[in-house]
Motif scaffolding. Structure first.
Motif, PDB file in Angstrom:
ATOM      1  N   ASN A   5       7.892  -1.105  -7.773  1.00  0.00           N
ATOM      2  CA  ASN A   5       7.138  -0.044  -8.453  1.00  0.00           C
ATOM      3  C   ASN A   5       6.409  -0.597  -9.675  1.00  0.00           C
ATOM      4  N   ASN A   6       7.046  -1.515 -10.403  1.00  0.00           N
ATOM      5  CA  ASN A   6       6.385  -2.119 -11.562  1.00  0.00           C
ATOM      6  C   ASN A   6       5.152  -2.910 -11.131  1.00  0.00           C
ATOM      7  N   PHE A  50       0.823  -1.218   0.000  1.00  0.00           N
ATOM      8  CA  PHE A  50       0.000   0.000   0.000  1.00  0.00           C
ATOM      9  C   PHE A  50       0.858   1.270   0.000  1.00  0.00           C
ATOM     10  N   THR A  51       2.074   1.174   0.542  1.00  0.00           N
ATOM     11  CA  THR A  51       3.000   2.313   0.449  1.00  0.00           C
ATOM     12  C   THR A  51       3.384   2.556  -1.009  1.00  0.00           C
ATOM     13  N   ASP A  52       3.595   1.473  -1.769  1.00  0.00           N
ATOM     14  CA  ASP A  52       3.917   1.617  -3.188  1.00  0.00           C
ATOM     15  C   ASP A  52       2.713   2.156  -3.968  1.00  0.00           C
ATOM     16  N   LEU A  53       1.493   1.712  -3.623  1.00  0.00           N
ATOM     17  CA  LEU A  53       0.298   2.184  -4.328  1.00  0.00           C
ATOM     18  C   LEU A  53      -0.009   3.652  -4.031  1.00  0.00           C
ATOM     19  N   GLN A  54       0.531   4.183  -2.942  1.00  0.00           N
ATOM     20  CA  GLN A  54       0.287   5.581  -2.589  1.00  0.00           C
ATOM     21  C   GLN A  54       0.850   6.537  -3.633  1.00  0.00           C
ATOM     22  N   ILE A  69      -0.819  -3.365 -10.831  1.00  0.00           N
ATOM     23  CA  ILE A  69      -2.027  -3.542 -10.015  1.00  0.00           C
ATOM     24  C   ILE A  69      -2.978  -2.377 -10.218  1.00  0.00           C
ATOM     25  N   PHE A  70      -2.452  -1.148 -10.202  1.00  0.00           N
ATOM     26  CA  PHE A  70      -3.314   0.020 -10.367  1.00  0.00           C
ATOM     27  C   PHE A  70      -3.948   0.047 -11.755  1.00  0.00           C
ATOM     28  N   ALA A  71      -3.187  -0.367 -12.770  1.00  0.00           N
ATOM     29  CA  ALA A  71      -3.740  -0.407 -14.127  1.00  0.00           C
ATOM     30  C   ALA A  71      -4.895  -1.396 -14.226  1.00  0.00           C
ATOM     31  N   MET A  72      -4.818  -2.509 -13.504  1.00  0.00           N
ATOM     32  CA  MET A  72      -5.844  -3.541 -13.589  1.00  0.00           C
ATOM     33  C   MET A  72      -7.090  -3.188 -12.762  1.00  0.00           C
ATOM     34  N   TYR A  73      -6.888  -2.641 -11.580  1.00  0.00           N
ATOM     35  CA  TYR A  73      -8.010  -2.496 -10.639  1.00  0.00           C
ATOM     36  C   TYR A  73      -8.358  -1.045 -10.283  1.00  0.00           C
ATOM     37  N   TRP A 102     -23.775  -2.165   4.585  1.00  0.00           N
ATOM     38  CA  TRP A 102     -22.574  -1.815   5.333  1.00  0.00           C
ATOM     39  C   TRP A 102     -21.847  -3.031   5.885  1.00  0.00           C
ATOM     40  N   LYS A 103     -22.388  -4.245   5.654  1.00  0.00           N
ATOM     41  CA  LYS A 103     -21.625  -5.448   5.960  1.00  0.00           C
ATOM     42  C   LYS A 103     -20.572  -5.700   4.884  1.00  0.00           C
ATOM     43  N   TRP A 104     -20.762  -5.069   3.741  1.00  0.00           N
ATOM     44  CA  TRP A 104     -19.760  -5.155   2.668  1.00  0.00           C
ATOM     45  C   TRP A 104     -18.661  -4.151   2.974  1.00  0.00           C
ATOM     46  N   TYR A 105     -17.412  -4.634   3.017  1.00  0.00           N
ATOM     47  CA  TYR A 105     -16.289  -3.800   3.442  1.00  0.00           C
ATOM     48  C   TYR A 105     -15.400  -3.512   2.241  1.00  0.00           C
ATOM     49  N   PHE A 106     -15.220  -2.239   1.924  1.00  0.00           N
ATOM     50  CA  PHE A 106     -14.496  -1.841   0.713  1.00  0.00           C
ATOM     51  C   PHE A 106     -13.066  -2.368   0.720  1.00  0.00           C
ATOM     52  N   TYR A 107     -12.355  -2.224   1.849  1.00  0.00           N
ATOM     53  CA  TYR A 107     -10.933  -2.602   1.845  1.00  0.00           C
ATOM     54  C   TYR A 107     -10.757  -4.118   1.773  1.00  0.00           C
ATOM     55  N   ASN A 108     -11.713  -4.898   2.270  1.00  0.00           N
ATOM     56  CA  ASN A 108     -11.624  -6.347   2.065  1.00  0.00           C
ATOM     57  C   ASN A 108     -11.718  -6.694   0.586  1.00  0.00           C
ATOM     58  N   TYR A 109     -12.510  -5.911  -0.138  1.00  0.00           N
ATOM     59  CA  TYR A 109     -12.607  -6.121  -1.580  1.00  0.00           C
ATOM     60  C   TYR A 109     -11.265  -5.821  -2.247  1.00  0.00           C
ATOM     61  N   VAL A 110     -10.592  -4.729  -1.790  1.00  0.00           N
ATOM     62  CA  VAL A 110      -9.269  -4.390  -2.333  1.00  0.00           C
ATOM     63  C   VAL A 110      -8.263  -5.476  -1.982  1.00  0.00           C
ATOM     64  N   PHE A 111      -8.313  -5.993  -0.739  1.00  0.00           N
ATOM     65  CA  PHE A 111      -7.397  -7.068  -0.335  1.00  0.00           C
ATOM     66  C   PHE A 111      -7.559  -8.282  -1.252  1.00  0.00           C
ATOM     67  N   THR A 112      -8.793  -8.605  -1.595  1.00  0.00           N
ATOM     68  CA  THR A 112      -9.038  -9.754  -2.470  1.00  0.00           C
ATOM     69  C   THR A 112      -8.423  -9.538  -3.852  1.00  0.00           C
ATOM     70  N   ASP A 113      -8.537  -8.327  -4.387  1.00  0.00           N
ATOM     71  CA  ASP A 113      -7.907  -8.029  -5.687  1.00  0.00           C
ATOM     72  C   ASP A 113      -6.395  -8.169  -5.602  1.00  0.00           C
ATOM     73  N   LEU A 114      -5.796  -7.705  -4.509  1.00  0.00           N
ATOM     74  CA  LEU A 114      -4.343  -7.818  -4.349  1.00  0.00           C
ATOM     75  C   LEU A 114      -3.928  -9.282  -4.261  1.00  0.00           C
TER      76      LEU A 114
END
Length: 301
Positions: free
Chosen positions: A73-74, A20-24, A79-83, A280-292
């Motif tokens: 960085n690559n 996540f530091t790299d994605l920043q 990852i950012f290009a895909m998601y 609100w039981k759906w958690y946005f960051y869990n969705y991001v974790f799954t993509d990663l």
């Protein structure tokens, strides 16, 4: 036998510098919150740090089993290009403001164009007499007493020294004559000459003061009245005719905006509240974790 590496063995400094530091460095939707450190701890420390890395990550490792910052960085860029677009749209759904009991919220705008044409034909006369009169008087009264006074002292002081110096010379000759008995003429008897000189050296010291005291009063009493009388009349006679013929066109737009919101009756308030809880039981960051996980790991331990 092939040696498998888990994700935290690749990101050895994951606690302070993980994925996540790299994605920043990219325009991720949570960028302005500056929570990359918290997300690194949650993802690497609690969610996927012990999972085996994927084939693409294994191929990007150096000979010593580490990964360079360039390849990190690559990975973040790929990852950012895909998601990235998907994350942005999902993020937008989490920041909407709404009334949870409203199942309709619509704005309706209606514009009416109006046009009005008017013919004018006005005529008339203005006749009569107007009289302006000014009567009365203006009176100015001046009363009271004006006093002029002079008081005080005039003082003249004479101080200093006056010196007088000089010399006076005196020459005197006395001739004495003798007359005989019954003689009208005289004979010189003797002569006396006197010579004298007088020297003058005199000094006078002056220290005098002369004072004149003034205490005079001059009183002027005023009691005057000036009167200006007015008696004027100004008469104006009117006999005017006027006519006004023309056309007038008025156009405009009238806009009405209607806001219609609330529960239109297709669902009950209880159903609306239940749907809100499920959302609100759906958690946005869990969705991001799954993509990663799909990109970084193979999903097994």
């Amino acid at each position: 036998m092939m040696e498998y590496k888990n994700l935290n063995e690749i990101y050895v400094n994951w606690f302070t510098s993980g994925i996540f530091t790299d994605l920043q460095n990219y325009d991720v939707p949570w960028k302005d919150k500056n929570i990359n450190h918290d997300l690194d701890i949650a993802y690497h420390g609690n969610h996927s740090g012990d999972k085996i890395v994927s084939v693409i990550i294994d191929k990007l490792l150096d000979d010593d089993g580490t990964i360079s910052q360039v390849n990190r960085n690559n990975i973040a860029s790929a990852i950012f290009a895909m998601y990235g677009d998907n994350w942005r749209h999902l993020w937008e759904t989490t920041i909407q403001e709404y009334n949870l009991l409203d199942n309709t919220d619509a704005y309706t705008t209606e514009t009416t164009i109006s046009e009005e044409n008017t013919d004018t034909n006005n005529s008339g006369t203005d006749t009569g007499t107007i009289t302006h009169s000014i009567t009365g008087s203006d009176t100015t009264t001046n009363t009271g007493t004006v006093t002029h006074g002079i008081s005080g002292d005039d003082t003249t002081t004479n101080t200093g020294t006056v010196s007088t110096e000089g010399t006076s010379n005196e020459n005197t000759t006395n001739n004495n004559s003798i007359y005989g008995f019954n003689s009208a003429s005289s004979s010189n008897s003797d002569s006396q000459n006197t010579n004298g000189q007088t020297t003058l050296n005199q000094t006078e010291t002056r220290n005098t003061t002369d004072k004149v005291t003034h205490n005079t009063t001059d009183t002027e009493t005023r009691d005057t009245t000036d009167t200006l009388s007015h008696n004027t009349t100004d008469t104006e006679t009117r006999n005017l005719s006027n006519s006004n013929v023309g056309k007038q066109k008025t156009t405009g737009n009238i806009t009405h905006e209607t806001h219609r919101h609330g529960n239109i009756g297709v669902t009950t308030n209880q159903q609306m509240l239940t749907a809100e809880r499920d959302l609100w039981k759906w958690y946005f960051y869990n969705y991001v974790f799954t993509d990663l996980d799909r990109f970084l790991t193979i999903g097994i331990y």
